[in-house]
Design a protein around this motif. Structure first.
Motif, PDB file in Angstrom:
ATOM      1  N   UNK A 259       0.905  -1.220  -0.043  1.00 54.19           N
ATOM      2  CA  UNK A 259       0.046   0.068   0.109  1.00 54.19           C
ATOM      3  C   UNK A 259       1.040   1.349   0.048  1.00 54.19           C
ATOM      4  N   UNK A 260       2.051   1.276   0.856  1.00 54.08           N
ATOM      5  CA  UNK A 260       2.904   2.301   0.823  1.00 54.08           C
ATOM      6  C   UNK A 260       3.512   2.532  -0.445  1.00 54.08           C
ATOM      7  N   UNK A 261       3.913   1.553  -1.284  1.00 54.25           N
ATOM      8  CA  UNK A 261       4.747   1.651  -2.572  1.00 54.25           C
ATOM      9  C   UNK A 261       3.707   2.222  -3.522  1.00 54.25           C
ATOM     10  N   UNK A 262       2.406   1.662  -3.416  1.00 49.61           N
ATOM     11  CA  UNK A 262       1.430   2.028  -4.554  1.00 49.61           C
ATOM     12  C   UNK A 262       1.074   3.532  -4.264  1.00 49.61           C
ATOM     13  N   UNK A 263       1.235   4.072  -3.179  1.00 49.79           N
ATOM     14  CA  UNK A 263       0.598   5.601  -2.797  1.00 49.79           C
ATOM     15  C   UNK A 263       2.196   6.497  -2.811  1.00 49.79           C
ATOM     16  N   UNK A 264       3.352   5.773  -3.272  1.00 51.72           N
ATOM     17  CA  UNK A 264       4.403   6.813  -3.334  1.00 51.72           C
ATOM     18  C   UNK A 264       4.963   7.105  -2.005  1.00 51.72           C
ATOM     19  N   UNK A 265       4.652   6.515  -0.902  1.00 52.00           N
ATOM     20  CA  UNK A 265       5.364   6.602   0.221  1.00 52.00           C
ATOM     21  C   UNK A 265       6.490   5.731   0.203  1.00 52.00           C
ATOM     22  N   UNK A 266       6.846   4.683  -0.385  1.00 54.04           N
ATOM     23  CA  UNK A 266       7.981   4.113  -0.435  1.00 54.04           C
ATOM     24  C   UNK A 266       8.414   3.859  -2.000  1.00 54.04           C
ATOM     25  N   UNK A 267       9.819   3.880  -2.069  1.00 54.46           N
ATOM     26  CA  UNK A 267      10.284   3.695  -3.532  1.00 54.46           C
ATOM     27  C   UNK A 267       9.955   2.117  -3.766  1.00 54.46           C
ATOM     28  N   UNK A 268       9.558   1.858  -5.022  1.00 52.55           N
ATOM     29  CA  UNK A 268       9.154   0.639  -5.588  1.00 52.55           C
ATOM     30  C   UNK A 268      10.382  -0.571  -5.293  1.00 52.55           C
TER      31      UNK A 268
END
Length: 268
Positions: A259-268
């Protein structure tokens, strides 16, 4: 001649309670600033065979500063229990108990981010001449001082008595005390004067949790219908809620990271 060395007892790195704002000082790390040590040295030299009194406003832990002054050559010492009073008010009330002073010497500013206004306030309270920011002070028939000016210049002053003088830290220190003087100072009784300045002019308000300031947003454009839609976000496209029931803690962690990666909070 009565010469007063007005010294400031301060902790350069006090602790502050982040919730209540209460200040906690360490007596072992507290003491005078370099400017106050210079002021004591000047006061001892000016007094000569006269009377030199070291005065400070502070708690009982500040008596260590006064005992050091007695060991260095001060004839008397006085601690003022200010109970949170203004420094200049407390010093004025305490010094009046000693008699009319001829010279009051103090540092130009304290280590606790003071404004440096205490010398001027003392001069006003005693109706004395004031000479502030001096680098030299001497008594040879008359009181003279040397003040630093811009551009490397100096200004020589003839100071009438009574006078209040503040000195800059120039590296001058009180004379080193002998062992008998230190032992006598440790056994000496320090007089204490309690000063009550009445209610403070600054009153603290009610303590409340920190609340960030609101963010200013511009008013929406359009007619009343479109403004209501813009304010309520009724036409904003949203991601529909999804119920997740992971079978284990590892799956729950993976779901959260995705969820965090999808919304840009974490790098893919």
């Amino acid at each position: 001649m009565l010469v007063i060395a007005a010294l400031r007892w301060v902790d350069p790195r006090p602790g502050v309670d982040p919730l209540t704002g209460a200040v906690h000082t360490d007596p072992k790390a507290s003491g005078p600033s370099a400017a106050d040590e210079c002021a004591l040295a000047h006061a001892l030299r000016i007094a000569g065979p006269g009377r030199c009194v070291a005065v400070t406003a502070g708690p009982p832990a500040a008596e260590g500063l006064l005992r050091d002054a007695l060991a260095a050559g001060a004839t008397d010492a006085l601690r003022i229990d200010d109970a949170g009073a203004n420094t200049a008010v407390a010093l004025t009330a305490g010094i009046r108990t000693l008699g009319p002073p001829d010279v009051i010497v103090c540092g130009d500013h304290s280590l606790d981010h003071g404004t440096g206004a205490t010398p001027a306030l003392l001069a006003h309270a005693f109706g004395a001449a004031q000479a502030l920011g001096l680098v030299e002070l001497s008594m040879d028939g008359e009181l003279t001082g040397l003040r630093r000016l811009d551009g490397g210049r100096r200004e020589r002053l003839a100071i009438p008595l009574p006078a209040v003088c503040s000195v800059e830290p120039t590296g001058l220190r009180p004379p080193r005390a002998s062992l008998p003087a230190v032992l006598a100072a440790q056994a000496a009784a320090i007089p204490v004067v309690t000063v009550d300045s009445g209610p403070s002019m600054v009153q603290a308000g009610e303590q409340k949790p920190y609340r960030p300031r609101p963010t200013h947003l511009g008013a929406p454009a359009g007619d009343a219908h479109h403004r209501v839609l813009a304010l309520t976000g009724a036409l904003t496209e949203r991601t529909p809620p999804r119920v997740v029931r992971p079978a284990s803690a590892a799956e729950a962690a993976d779901e959260l990271l995705d969820f965090l990666r999808k919304h840009g909070f974490l790098e893919p």
